[in-house]
Write an enzyme that holds these catalytic residues in place. Structure first.
Site, mmCIF file in Angstrom:
data_model
loop_
_atom_site.group_PDB
_atom_site.id
_atom_site.type_symbol
_atom_site.label_atom_id
_atom_site.label_comp_id
_atom_site.label_asym_id
_atom_site.label_seq_id
_atom_site.Cartn_x
_atom_site.Cartn_y
_atom_site.Cartn_z
ATOM 1 C CD GLU A 74 3.541 10.084 -2.135
ATOM 2 O OE1 GLU A 74 2.494 10.065 -2.804
ATOM 3 O OE2 GLU A 74 4.483 10.870 -2.345
ATOM 4 C CG ASN A 75 8.472 6.732 -2.713
ATOM 5 O OD1 ASN A 75 7.928 5.935 -3.478
ATOM 6 N ND2 ASN A 75 8.539 8.036 -2.961
ATOM 7 N NE ARG A 76 6.200 0.168 2.655
ATOM 8 C CZ ARG A 76 5.050 0.285 1.981
ATOM 9 N NH1 ARG A 76 4.583 1.484 1.666
ATOM 10 N NH2 ARG A 76 4.369 -0.779 1.627
ATOM 11 C CG LEU A 77 11.600 7.727 1.900
ATOM 12 C CD1 LEU A 77 12.027 8.791 0.907
ATOM 13 C CD2 LEU A 77 12.815 7.101 2.582
ATOM 14 C CE LYS A 130 -4.091 -1.986 0.429
ATOM 15 N NZ LYS A 130 -5.136 -1.867 -0.602
#
Length: 222
Positions: A198-201, A16
């Site tokens: 977003e982008n696991r950041l 997700k």
């Protein structure tokens, strides 16, 4: 094709994308409890999450063996976070040996988590009694019927215990507070607010208690 023939679900393929809006240092309240109150209100009143007060309580015994379970938060203020339990339960036995614990609020639909680490101490009997009397009648009886975390032979034994108590204390009767039941107040030493990005950041901002009673805020790498 039957369900048995279907391909198994692959957890590694489940992804997700989290929200773009983040959490900045200047957005935070002065104390972690004030910040928690903000997020808790949003979880309950705006996101309408199911049981936003549900938290994962993780304890460890004297040998460091961990255990976790979901418990409902019943009160919070600047002194800490309060939940109630049977004092003979596994979590209470762990806390008698090792008072350090973690509370995790997993507000997944909001891509948020709050992680509290601190020390648990029992609440006073007056505070425990006041909360116990606010519980529904059935929940009061349930606290007596269940020897929490102990092994029982059958569900029928538990139901029979409850039925006996229900006959003894009918609706409207004052049920006494079980002597082995009460609360724990978790005094926070650190509280992390985790916002999925977003982008696991992700944004991870943590309050850390200082000796003078103030709070230091630090950012953690995701």
């Amino acid at each position: 094709m039957t369900d048995r023939d279907a391909a198994p679900l692959d957890p590694a393929a489940m992804r997700k994308q989290y929200r773009a809006e983040g959490l900045a240092e200047n957005d935070l309240a002065a104390t972690p409890v004030e910040q928690f109150a903000r997020w808790f209100k949003q979880a309950a009143s705006e996101a309408h999450l199911f049981e936003p007060n549900a938290m994962i309580v993780s304890t460890a015994d004297a040998e460091g063996r961990p255990s976790s379970r979901t418990v409902l938060l019943k009160h919070f203020d600047e002194q800490g976070f309060v939940f109630y339990t049977n004092y003979d339960s596994r979590k209470a036995r762990d806390l008698a040996e090792n008072p350090y614990l973690s509370l995790l609020f997993p507000w997944h639909p909001m891509a948020r988590q709050v992680i509290v680490t601190g020390v648990a101490r029992r609440t006073g009997r007056d505070e425990t009694a006041a909360y116990f009397r606010s519980r529904p009648h059935g929940s009061q009886l349930g606290a007596w019927a269940s020897a929490q975390s102990s092994v029982i032979a059958t569900r029928a034994d538990l139901d029979a215990s409850y039925a006996e108590l229900s006959a003894r204390y009918t609706e409207g009767d004052q049920v006494p507070v079980p002597p082995n039941w009460g609360g724990f107040r978790v005094a926070p030493q650190a509280v992390e607010f985790w916002q999925g990005r977003e982008n696991r950041l992700h944004d991870r901002l943590r309050y850390v208690a200082e000796r003078d009673g103030s709070w230091r805020i630090e950012r953690l790498s995701p």
